[in-house]
Design an enzyme around this catalytic site. Structure first.
Site, PDB file in Angstrom:
ATOM      1  N   HIS A  69       0.752  -1.315   0.086  1.00  0.00           N
ATOM      2  CA  HIS A  69       0.166   0.000  -0.153  1.00  0.00           C
ATOM      3  C   HIS A  69       0.858   1.410  -0.062  1.00  0.00           C
ATOM      4  O   HIS A  69       0.367   2.289  -0.663  1.00  0.00           O
ATOM      5  CB  HIS A  69      -0.865  -0.118   1.317  1.00  0.00           C
ATOM      6  CG  HIS A  69      -2.035  -0.843   1.059  1.00  0.00           C
ATOM      7  ND1 HIS A  69      -3.473  -0.274   1.305  1.00  0.00           N
ATOM      8  CD2 HIS A  69      -2.235  -2.149   0.705  1.00  0.00           C
ATOM      9  CE1 HIS A  69      -4.313  -1.364   1.189  1.00  0.00           C
ATOM     10  NE2 HIS A  69      -3.701  -2.294   0.437  1.00  0.00           N
ATOM     11  N   ASP A  70       1.913   1.106   0.521  1.00  0.00           N
ATOM     12  CA  ASP A  70       2.751   2.261   0.599  1.00  0.00           C
ATOM     13  C   ASP A  70       3.423   2.734  -0.776  1.00  0.00           C
ATOM     14  O   ASP A  70       3.517   3.731  -1.396  1.00  0.00           O
ATOM     15  CB  ASP A  70       4.057   1.982   1.694  1.00  0.00           C
ATOM     16  CG  ASP A  70       5.075   3.514   1.710  1.00  0.00           C
ATOM     17  OD1 ASP A  70       4.461   4.473   1.817  1.00  0.00           O
ATOM     18  OD2 ASP A  70       6.141   3.118   1.559  1.00  0.00           O
ATOM     19  N   ASP A 263       3.891 -20.438   1.053  1.00  0.00           N
ATOM     20  CA  ASP A 263       4.154 -21.578   0.288  1.00  0.00           C
ATOM     21  C   ASP A 263       3.174 -21.271  -1.188  1.00  0.00           C
ATOM     22  O   ASP A 263       2.738 -20.053  -1.384  1.00  0.00           O
ATOM     23  CB  ASP A 263       3.716 -22.766   0.637  1.00  0.00           C
ATOM     24  CG  ASP A 263       2.313 -22.774   1.337  1.00  0.00           C
ATOM     25  OD1 ASP A 263       1.393 -22.277   0.932  1.00  0.00           O
ATOM     26  OD2 ASP A 263       2.134 -23.780   2.144  1.00  0.00           O
TER      27      ASP A 263
END
Length: 335
Positions: A69-70, A263
């Site tokens: 989001h940054d 995974d």
């Protein structure tokens, strides 16, 4: 792979290459950036976030989401970390789509910053701390470990108005997502690899309720669920999320098979109708992304290698270096 599909993938890749922002600044990043000014930076961040993850196991997935989001809003510059309580204007963190970002992720970065300020005052940026924390926490959960290029500066501003249109929504089509990611310099294959981060973490029921209650899309029966969902899974979701409107905190693991392991099971789940979000299921239904979902479902090594490369690429989006930014003393307060 058909001719039309190859052409579409090529056009999106070319768009991503042409749109890649901050290329000059990204070229100034280095894995040895703090070798003299703060040589223990990686060890300090690693120790802090490992302790935080042990105490609060949701930290890793939350920090990965925080990093994404940054970077996708005005670049990887720690602008999402600014607290609404410390800013004259409404910062990114207060935007509607960011309200569900978990407090443990912000706290992990704040703790690492405090430790680094004690060891190397005014030296290590919050943006670099967030990038290192995301990498380290992926490794703690069993995912790949990879070099992180450093030297980012922190933003001088943070504005919630910059957020809308820069982050994918959970009901977005795969085609729309590929266009959005291409604007950030991310190819369809890199986008699918990054989506693999949904192998950990959880989503609130409100983010996928439209798929399990009174589904209105194609092929849905009245009062039923999205037909692309595994029927047993859909019934379990209907039961688990029954009170979500009165209790918005009810949530479900993104990967119900191995929710705490990083995974390839996220990709294996999609063909089985076990993708939780509409945007997850869309990756399997859209030919230009389906091919990569299948590739990663079949080959964990390929997924890990491509995820590592995509994270490195993500970490260069819109970066600020030198006088383009600052090194904040506190990550939640603009200098």
């Amino acid at each position: 792979m058909g001719t039309l599909l190859r052409r579409l993938l090529l056009s999106l890749a070319l768009l991503a290459a042409a749109a890649a922002p901050g290329a000059a600044a990204a070229a100034r990043l280095s894995t040895s950036y703090y070798s003299r000014s703060c040589p223990r930076v990686e060890q300090i961040v690693s120790d802090v976030v490992a302790a935080k993850q042990q105490a609060n196991p949701s930290t890793a997935a939350g920090t990965l989401r925080l990093f994404f989001h940054d970077c996708f809003v005005s670049g990887c510059d720690a602008s999402v970390l600014v607290s609404p309580l410390s800013s004259d204007r409404t910062p990114e963190r207060a935007a509607e789509i960011n309200l569900s970002l978990p407090g443990d992720a912000f706290d992990a970065v704040a703790r690492a910053k405090a430790a680094l300020e004690a060891a190397c005052p005014g030296t290590v940026s919050c943006a670099d701390i967030l990038a290192l924390a995301a990498r380290d926490l992926v490794g703690i959960l069993g995912g790949p470990r990879f070099p992180v290029f450093l030297g980012r500066r922190d933003a001088r501003r943070s504005d919630a108005r910059d957020v809308e249109g820069n982050l994918p929504r959970t009901n977005m089509s795969a085609r729309a997502m590929t266009v959005l990611f291409a604007r950030k310099g991310i190819t369809p294959q890199e986008m699918v690899a990054l989506a693999g981060a949904h192998t950990v973490g959880f989503s609130h029921c409100s983010e996928f309720a439209h798929r399990v209650y009174n589904y209105k899309g194609a092929g849905g029966a009245a009062g039923g669920h999205d037909p692309s969902l595994n029927p047993e899974f859909a019934r379990a979701l209907q039961s688990s999320c029954a009170g979500y409107e009165s209790n918005p905190d009810i949530s479900i693991f993104n990967d119900i098979v191995t929710p705490r392991d990083f995974d390839e099971l996220y990709f294996k789940n999609l063909p089985r109708g076990l993708g939780l979000l509409a945007s997850d299921a869309a990756l399997w239904e859209y030919p230009p992304t389906k091919v990569f979902v299948q590739q990663y479902a079949d080959n964990r090594t390929a997924f890990f290698q491509d995820f590592a490369k995509a994270m490195q690429k993500l970490g260069t989006v819109g970066v600020k270096t030198g006088r383009q930014g600052v090194v904040r003393r506190q990550c939640d307060i603009l200098d």
